[in-house]
Design an enzyme around this catalytic site. Structure first.
Site, PDB file in Angstrom:
ATOM      1  N   ARG A 251      65.257  -5.196  31.861  1.00  0.00           N
ATOM      2  CA  ARG A 251      66.507  -5.738  32.412  1.00  0.00           C
ATOM      3  C   ARG A 251      66.456  -5.735  33.939  1.00  0.00           C
ATOM      4  O   ARG A 251      67.464  -5.521  34.614  1.00  0.00           O
ATOM      5  CB  ARG A 251      67.721  -4.951  31.907  1.00  0.00           C
ATOM      6  CG  ARG A 251      67.787  -4.818  30.387  1.00  0.00           C
ATOM      7  CD  ARG A 251      68.971  -3.983  29.913  1.00  0.00           C
ATOM      8  NE  ARG A 251      68.726  -3.513  28.555  1.00  0.00           N
ATOM      9  CZ  ARG A 251      69.447  -2.581  27.929  1.00  0.00           C
ATOM     10  NH1 ARG A 251      70.491  -2.034  28.542  1.00  0.00           N
ATOM     11  NH2 ARG A 251      69.165  -2.204  26.707  1.00  0.00           N
TER      12      ARG A 251
ATOM     13  N   ASP B 293      67.830 -10.364  29.015  1.00  0.00           N
ATOM     14  CA  ASP B 293      68.461 -10.700  27.737  1.00  0.00           C
ATOM     15  C   ASP B 293      69.304 -11.949  27.915  1.00  0.00           C
ATOM     16  O   ASP B 293      70.098 -12.036  28.863  1.00  0.00           O
ATOM     17  CB  ASP B 293      69.371  -9.557  27.280  1.00  0.00           C
ATOM     18  CG  ASP B 293      68.643  -8.230  27.207  1.00  0.00           C
ATOM     19  OD1 ASP B 293      67.853  -8.049  26.271  1.00  0.00           O
ATOM     20  OD2 ASP B 293      68.861  -7.384  28.096  1.00  0.00           O
TER      21      ASP B 293
ATOM     22  N   ASP C 191      62.628   1.060  32.658  1.00  0.00           N
ATOM     23  CA  ASP C 191      63.657   0.903  33.680  1.00  0.00           C
ATOM     24  C   ASP C 191      63.125   1.245  35.066  1.00  0.00           C
ATOM     25  O   ASP C 191      63.750   0.891  36.075  1.00  0.00           O
ATOM     26  CB  ASP C 191      64.840   1.838  33.391  1.00  0.00           C
ATOM     27  CG  ASP C 191      65.594   1.480  32.116  1.00  0.00           C
ATOM     28  OD1 ASP C 191      65.284   0.451  31.491  1.00  0.00           O
ATOM     29  OD2 ASP C 191      66.504   2.251  31.740  1.00  0.00           O
TER      30      ASP C 191
END
Length: 276
Positions: free
Chosen positions: A41, A69, A266
């Protein structure tokens, strides 16, 4: 690993013709030693997930890919957000599919992470493609396709409109937990690598992997399922394997030891450029 393996062979042959067999082996070995770093992300440990700030941080941290996404707004726009509601990551409420793009674009998608990111917006897929194509690889997760009939075609159109439907370097990859969505996309744009996301042991049996290998290029499991045996079985079917999601550096070395091709994290700075 369908495309990765073929690329390595081409590199080996080219190097061998130019500088001898030893140089070819060296080039192929270097490629096999490379670890694909995917910023989950965006670099979402350092900036609000699925925002341009997180994607920019991915580039700054020299990740190989940013991951995002994609869902559909009420009026059919391709928007970048993880949850099927906006409640967790914005100052709004409601489902993504019940809000128009105009409504979604008014939301603050940064303050949930830190006041320093107040005013970050929910981007569109087209905005991300236009800004980051050629700068970093883009791993696109089609989210909750069962809620969005036709989303695969819309993603395919966004790529085709930008001449990204036939990448020669594998720098665009599509993935999803919904296997039917992955297969549907593969039929639309067969030159784009596709991957199966999974957190189910039932999808990692020999039979399941053999079925996936008829159209998929990657199997991307939850890191809890990674083992050297699984990696070897995936590689034997000429697919790559990337593990998700690393949020603690302690998990990195065991994944490398198991032989994964990439790590989705992340924190892109947790992953070394090479296995060492």
């Amino acid at each position: 690993m369908k495309r990765m393996g073929k690329t390595a062979i081409v590199l080996m042959l080219a190097a061998g013709l130019m500088a001898g067999q030893a140089a070819g082996v060296s080039a192929a070995t270097e490629k096999e030693d490379k670890v694909i770093t995917v910023a989950h992300r965006g670099a979402s440990g350092y900036a609000p997930e699925n925002t341009m700030a997180a994607f920019e941080q991915s580039v700054a941290m020299k990740a190989d890919f940013l991951e995002l996404d994609v869902q559909l707004s009420k009026d059919g726009r391709l928007v970048i957000i993880h949850d099927t509601t906006v409640d967790r990551t914005t100052d709004g409420t409601g489902t993504v599919r019940s809000l128009t793009y105009e409504e979604l674009s008014q939301l603050d998608a940064g303050s949930f992470f830190s006041p320093a990111f107040q005013g970050e917006k929910i981007p569109t897929l087209e905005q991300v493609l236009d800004e980051y194509r050629g700068k970093i690889g883009i791993l696109i997760e089609i989210k909750a396709s069962y809620l969005y009939p036709g989303i695969e075609q819309k993603v395919a159109d966004a790529l085709s409109d930008r001449n990204l439907d036939k990448p020669n370097n594998g720098k665009v990859i599509i993935q999803s937990f919904e296997t039917a969505s992955v297969e549907k996309f593969h039929k639309l744009l067969p030159d784009i690598p596709v991957g199966i996301l999974t957190s189910s042991a039932n999808q990692l049996t020999d039979e399941a992997l053999a079925q996936f290998s008829t159209y998929a290029d990657y199997i991307n499991p939850n890191l809890a399922y990674i083992s050297e045996d699984l990696v070897n079985r995936v590689h034997a079917l000429d697919m790559g394997i990337m593990a998700w999601t690393v949020r603690n550096a302690v998990y990195v070395q065991p994944l490398l030891d198991a032989g994964v091709d990439g790590i989705i994290t992340d924190y892109p700075d947790y992953v070394p450029r090479h296995r060492g």
